[in-house]
Motif scaffolding. Sequence first.
Motif, PDB file in Angstrom:
ATOM      1  N   SER A  63     -19.549   2.500 -62.067  1.00 17.46           N
ATOM      2  CA  SER A  63     -20.003   3.538 -61.208  1.00 17.46           C
ATOM      3  C   SER A  63     -21.584   3.690 -61.232  1.00 17.46           C
ATOM      4  O   SER A  63     -22.190   4.168 -60.338  1.00 17.46           O
ATOM      5  CB  SER A  63     -19.252   4.707 -61.273  1.00 17.46           C
ATOM      6  N   ASN A 117     -18.420   7.529 -54.778  1.00 16.30           N
ATOM      7  CA  ASN A 117     -17.746   7.191 -56.015  1.00 16.30           C
ATOM      8  C   ASN A 117     -17.897   7.696 -57.316  1.00 16.30           C
ATOM      9  O   ASN A 117     -17.139   7.950 -58.121  1.00 16.30           O
ATOM     10  CB  ASN A 117     -17.979   5.553 -55.917  1.00 16.30           C
ATOM     11  N   ALA A 118     -19.321   7.999 -57.664  1.00 16.03           N
ATOM     12  CA  ALA A 118     -19.784   8.245 -58.888  1.00 16.03           C
ATOM     13  C   ALA A 118     -19.319  10.196 -59.066  1.00 16.03           C
ATOM     14  O   ALA A 118     -18.760  10.421 -60.108  1.00 16.03           O
ATOM     15  CB  ALA A 118     -21.414   8.590 -58.807  1.00 16.03           C
ATOM     16  N   ALA A 126     -22.040   5.109 -52.938  1.00 15.29           N
ATOM     17  CA  ALA A 126     -22.013   4.985 -54.424  1.00 15.29           C
ATOM     18  C   ALA A 126     -21.985   6.309 -54.898  1.00 15.29           C
ATOM     19  O   ALA A 126     -21.556   6.551 -56.046  1.00 15.29           O
ATOM     20  CB  ALA A 126     -23.582   4.233 -54.870  1.00 15.29           C
ATOM     21  N   TYR A 149     -15.244  10.041 -59.564  1.00 21.18           N
ATOM     22  CA  TYR A 149     -14.843   9.479 -60.923  1.00 21.18           C
ATOM     23  C   TYR A 149     -15.494  10.087 -61.977  1.00 21.18           C
ATOM     24  O   TYR A 149     -15.176   9.574 -63.047  1.00 21.18           O
ATOM     25  CB  TYR A 149     -14.617   8.171 -60.871  1.00 21.18           C
ATOM     26  N   SER A 174     -14.036   2.185 -60.482  1.00 25.79           N
ATOM     27  CA  SER A 174     -13.600   3.588 -61.097  1.00 25.79           C
ATOM     28  C   SER A 174     -13.978   3.725 -62.549  1.00 25.79           C
ATOM     29  O   SER A 174     -14.176   5.054 -63.044  1.00 25.79           O
ATOM     30  CB  SER A 174     -12.179   4.061 -61.018  1.00 25.79           C
TER      31      SER A 174
END
Length: 334
Positions: free
Chosen positions: A204, A248-249, A245, A252, A199
């Motif tokens: 990230s 996730n980017a 990816a 967060y 996170s």
Amino acid sequence: MIGSTSKVGVPLSLIILGYLMLDRDYTGPKLKRFLMHNYLPMFVSFECWCAIAFLPHFAANRTLQTVADFLRTMLFIDEPAMIHFWYMQMLLGIYLLIPVLACFLRHPQLQQDVTSSTSIKQNMAVRKPLPQHTRYIILLAIIGTAFILVLPTIQTILTWFSVDIDYEITLGGCVGRGSLGLLYMLFGYLLKKNVFHISSRKTSSWLFIAAAVLLWLVSALELRLANELFLVTAGFFPIAFFAFALSNAAIYSTFWKHCPGWLSTAMTGLASYSYGIYMVHPIIAQVLRALIPDSMHLLRVASLNTVSILLFSLLAGFVIARIRPLRKWLLLIK
């Protein structure tokens, strides 16, 4: 999305779907509400779009085979008559499993095991075996990733070098698209629980860069060896890695906390029409191809391209949204 199913958009949307929906309570009246307010409108919408898509197909090819193809699509039998409908067929099946999977993930013993395993990772000085539930989940994730993503990817790459494999390890033949969707959703759930501990902004960023580079390299390799532009399945591992990816980017990223009000409003409004754009864009492309003669080359080039089809689809969404019943049952805008 335009012209064919988005290779990154499908896993990305499923990961975020898992992030949002697998950590909810679906017991008692909440299950009935989920089925009535989430599942039923999506099912009705899919059937309606199948009927709408049937009209230009039947106008171009008035045969019983065209009728049979769309009836099979509406009954979820075999490959869909409209290629982008496969995603909706998969999604309708996955939605039935969301309450079951969420119930399992919310089990008190499992929640306790996940918490204890996280504390063990944070304190490596304490060497304790992982709880049984956690070991099962990790084992299933490893097996799923191997058979749904990694092995089909290896086979695809080997075919580029003319290496034949007796047993066909394909996404559809091995596990089916529904299993792929559930795996993506599980990734989203694990992202929400921060099981991977990625996170932080720096982590990230590096993960996203690595995924983008891998996706670019494999795309370039396929174009070089197969003379095709990335026409592989959405279960291809570099695509899944990049979608993970990117999710996730996005989840967060601090950008959303400082997003201007007008930009947030515009993005929210556009997002509400994304489903309608997805369902209507091949129909619009098909109608334009039929209406614009081949001799009008410049007009076809100006109309039958990604940007034009997107704008036409968005315009169609605006028009449909003006009629309240269609807004609810075709665009799924409440």
